[in-house]
Each structure stands twice: as C-alpha cells, then as structure tokens.
Write a protein that holds these residues in place. Structure first.
Motif, short mmCIF file in Angstrom:
data_model
loop_
_atom_site.label_atom_id
_atom_site.label_comp_id
_atom_site.label_asym_id
_atom_site.label_seq_id
_atom_site.Cartn_x
_atom_site.Cartn_y
_atom_site.Cartn_z
N SER A 203 -6.53 20.99 2.75
CA SER A 203 -6.37 19.65 2.17
C SER A 203 -7.29 18.65 2.84
N ALA A 204 -7.35 18.70 4.17
CA ALA A 204 -8.23 17.77 4.90
C ALA A 204 -9.69 18.02 4.54
N ALA A 205 -10.11 19.28 4.52
CA ALA A 205 -11.50 19.60 4.21
C ALA A 205 -11.85 19.23 2.77
N ASN A 206 -10.92 19.47 1.83
CA ASN A 206 -11.16 19.10 0.44
C ASN A 206 -11.34 17.59 0.29
N LEU A 207 -10.55 16.82 1.04
CA LEU A 207 -10.70 15.37 0.98
C LEU A 207 -12.11 14.96 1.38
N LEU B 1 5.52 24.49 4.33
CA LEU B 1 6.94 24.35 3.97
C LEU B 1 7.18 23.26 2.94
N GLY B 2 6.14 22.85 2.25
CA GLY B 2 6.31 21.99 1.09
C GLY B 2 6.36 20.50 1.37
N ARG B 3 6.00 20.08 2.58
CA ARG B 3 5.95 18.64 2.87
C ARG B 3 4.61 18.07 2.42
N ASP B 4 4.66 16.83 1.93
CA ASP B 4 3.44 16.18 1.47
C ASP B 4 2.50 15.88 2.62
N ILE B 5 1.22 16.13 2.40
CA ILE B 5 0.15 15.67 3.29
C ILE B 5 -0.45 14.46 2.59
N PHE C 243 -11.21 2.48 4.15
CA PHE C 243 -10.68 3.35 5.20
C PHE C 243 -9.78 4.39 4.52
N THR C 244 -10.19 5.63 4.59
CA THR C 244 -9.40 6.74 4.04
C THR C 244 -8.63 7.36 5.19
N VAL C 245 -7.30 7.24 5.18
CA VAL C 245 -6.49 7.55 6.36
C VAL C 245 -5.45 8.62 6.03
N VAL C 246 -5.50 9.72 6.78
CA VAL C 246 -4.48 10.77 6.70
C VAL C 246 -3.72 10.74 8.03
N PRO C 247 -2.56 10.09 8.08
CA PRO C 247 -1.87 9.95 9.36
C PRO C 247 -1.37 11.25 9.95
N CYS C 248 -0.99 12.20 9.08
CA CYS C 248 -0.31 13.41 9.59
C CYS C 248 -0.80 14.64 8.84
N VAL C 249 -1.68 15.40 9.47
CA VAL C 249 -2.18 16.64 8.87
C VAL C 249 -1.15 17.76 9.00
N ASN C 250 -0.29 17.70 10.00
CA ASN C 250 0.59 18.83 10.35
C ASN C 250 2.07 18.42 10.37
N PRO C 251 2.66 18.07 9.22
CA PRO C 251 4.05 17.64 9.22
C PRO C 251 5.04 18.73 9.62
N ASP C 252 4.78 19.97 9.25
CA ASP C 252 5.71 21.06 9.61
C ASP C 252 5.76 21.27 11.11
N GLY C 253 4.60 21.23 11.76
CA GLY C 253 4.56 21.45 13.20
C GLY C 253 5.33 20.40 13.96
N ILE D 15 0.84 -1.19 0.00
CA ILE D 15 0.00 0.00 0.00
C ILE D 15 0.88 1.25 0.00
N TYR D 16 0.55 2.19 -0.88
CA TYR D 16 1.33 3.43 -1.00
C TYR D 16 0.40 4.63 -0.86
N PRO D 17 0.94 5.77 -0.40
CA PRO D 17 0.10 6.95 -0.21
C PRO D 17 -0.09 7.76 -1.49
N VAL D 18 -1.07 8.63 -1.43
CA VAL D 18 -1.31 9.65 -2.45
C VAL D 18 -1.17 11.00 -1.76
N SER D 19 -0.60 11.98 -2.43
CA SER D 19 -0.45 13.31 -1.83
C SER D 19 -1.73 14.12 -2.01
N LEU D 20 -2.24 14.64 -0.87
CA LEU D 20 -3.39 15.54 -0.92
C LEU D 20 -3.00 16.96 -1.30
N GLY D 21 -1.75 17.29 -1.00
CA GLY D 21 -1.27 18.64 -1.20
C GLY D 21 -0.01 18.84 -0.38
#
Length: 289
Positions: free
Chosen positions: A184-188, A37-41, A98-108, A27-33
């Motif tokens: 990105s989270a709301a758009n998903l 600072l340019g890290r993938d969500i 199951f639609t899973v976003v493990p990390c909404v805030n990578p920069d923080g 299983i591999y991720p897809v980038s939401l945006g």
C-alpha cells in the motif's frame, strides 16, 4: 504546543486522534488498503498545491510514537500552531500537498499493546514470541521496513547467515511487497509521484538519506540544522529493503528520520519535546527541495 496527541496509537487511540483532527480541521482520511487483519491503512491529503511530499509513520510497532507525531503535526499545521521561521502555514498549504500516512503497521501496534487477544493468528504469533513488548513486525512476523524492493535478495543472504526468521523484527518476508501494508505504501508513491519522501522512525536523533547525492546531502543538512539531528549513512542490515531505500532508487529524494532518544518504545511523555524539534522541519521540508 497545543494539539499534541499523547494517547496509545492502537485502534482506539487512532480513532481518538482521527476524530480530533476531523472535528477541528474538517480533514478526513482515505483508505489505501487493508492490513493483514483487515485494518485500514489510511492516508491524509493536506493542502492544495501541485507539488507533493509524502510522510510515513509507524512502520514498526514499537515506534508507534511516530503515528502520534504525524497526527499532531497535521493538526498543528492546519491550525497554524507551528513556528516555521517566518513562513506562514497557509501559504505552505497553497503551494504544496502533504500526503501523510500516520500508521503503516496497525496490526503490529495492536499486537504490541494488547498481545494476541482476539487475534486470528494468535497460535502462530505465540510461536514467534513469548511477549510482544518490543514487537516491531506486522501480524505475521514480517518487518515491513525490510519488505521493499531494493536490496531485498541481498538481504536474504544476510538473513540466512544471521538466522533471522519470522518474528519480532528484521525478517523481510517471502518476496518484495509480500505484505499488504508495504505494498500500500509503495503503491501510494508510485501513483502520486511525490517530489520527496520522509519516513519517521525512532530513535537516535539521526537522519538517513537516499539516493546519496550532493542534493540529498544538502537537504539532509538543512533538516539537521533545524532539528539538531545528525546525518548518517545506513550500515549493515539497516541498509536493505527500507521504504526510503526503494523510493530513493526511483530518484525520489528520501529521508529516514530517527526521532527522539532513549530506548524503544519511547514514552508518550516525550511527544511534546520531539514535536518542538521536529515540526518546523516537517513543515518546511517541501521548501528545501
């Protein structure tokens, strides 16, 4: 429990978790945006069912344990390592996605763990905090779980009264979804129309639900029965601008789970214990709807 990830959830740690999940399950991720600072969500789609549920972790940097938990949950579900009260994991994955976003805030998370090293916003960040051990917000001091479009402008008056400004926590931003992470989270949610939303935070072993209807109350009670958590109604500043406040206002049953107990950031040594309480509830969540 096998497959529990106990590495820091910074960029390097997420790469380790991603590699482990991909090598073991394909299983591999897809980038939401991208973050500020340019890290993938990233989002993962687990299962093939028509009915979707959406899980979100790590809105807050000091709650990065929730990122580990969601990676470990996906691994355990896909490798059938979860005790689901007689329900077979492979049947869940046929019936649901199951639609899973493990990390909404990578920069923080990066800022909390590594400070302003190599940050293009270092000067601005150092004006907002002397150290970042308890940092919750994103790279420019916006609390992502106050940045959604429900009660946003009412919360602004509370910000003014309480002197809340950009910094470690509670500042809601300039306007709803001003931050690419929350957008990105709301758009998903808007694009995939999940049957329900679940957002992991820490700590307190409590479950908040929205909208406050008999149906969502029943689902919350079932989640509490499995986890041992307590149902709660949000109060004060916690009642404004959160993801589940927003998705609940769309009529989507939405639940905020405050996992673990103690003080944030919870130690990674707590992950196996929390997983034992939490994973059966996460796996069975879509069957409760």
């Amino acid at each position: 429990m096998d497959g529990i990830f106990t590495v820091p959830a910074d960029t390097a740690g997420r790469q380790m978790m991603r590699d482990k999940l991909s090598s073991d399950t394909g299983i591999y991720p897809v980038s939401l945006g991208k973050s500020i600072l340019g890290r993938d969500i990233e989002v993962y789609y687990i299962g093939k069912g028509d009915r979707r549920v959406a899980f979100f972790g790590a809105h807050h940097a000091a709650e990065s344990i929730t990122c580990n938990l969601l990676f470990a949950f996906m691994h355990a579900l896909l490798t059938e390592k979860i005790e689901t009260h007689g329900t077979v994991a492979r049947l869940l994955l046929r019936a649901y996605t199951f639609t899973v976003v493990p990390c909404v805030n990578p920069d923080g998370i990066e800022l909390r763990l590594h400070g302003t090293e190599n940050s293009p916003l270092a000067a601005r960040q150092r004006k907002m905090a002397e150290n970042f051990d308890l940092w919750q917000a994103n790279a420019r001091g916006v609390d992502l779980n106050h940045n959604y479009d429900l009660g946003f402008y009412a919360y602004k008056s509370l910000e003014s009264e309480q002197g809340i400004s950009p910094g470690a926590t509670r500042y809601s931003g300039e306007y709803p979804e001003s931050e690419p992470e929350s957008k990105s989270a709301a758009n998903l949610v808007r694009c995939t129309s999940p049957s329900a939303v679940l957002s992991l935070h820490s700590q307190g072993e409590e479950i908040y639900y929205s909208p406050r209807t008999p149906r969502t109350a029943r689902i919350a009670q079932r989640l509490c029965a499995i986890t041992g958590y307590t149902p709660r109604i949000p109060e004060g500043t916690a009642a404004y601008g959160g993801l589940c406040d927003y998705t609940g206002s769309l009529g989507i049953p939405s639940f905020t789970l405050e996992v673990g107990r103690g003080k944030n950031p919870l130690p990674e040594s707590e992950i196996p214990r929390i997983a034992g309480e939490l994973f059966p509830a996460l796996a069975l969540f879509p069957t409760m709807l």
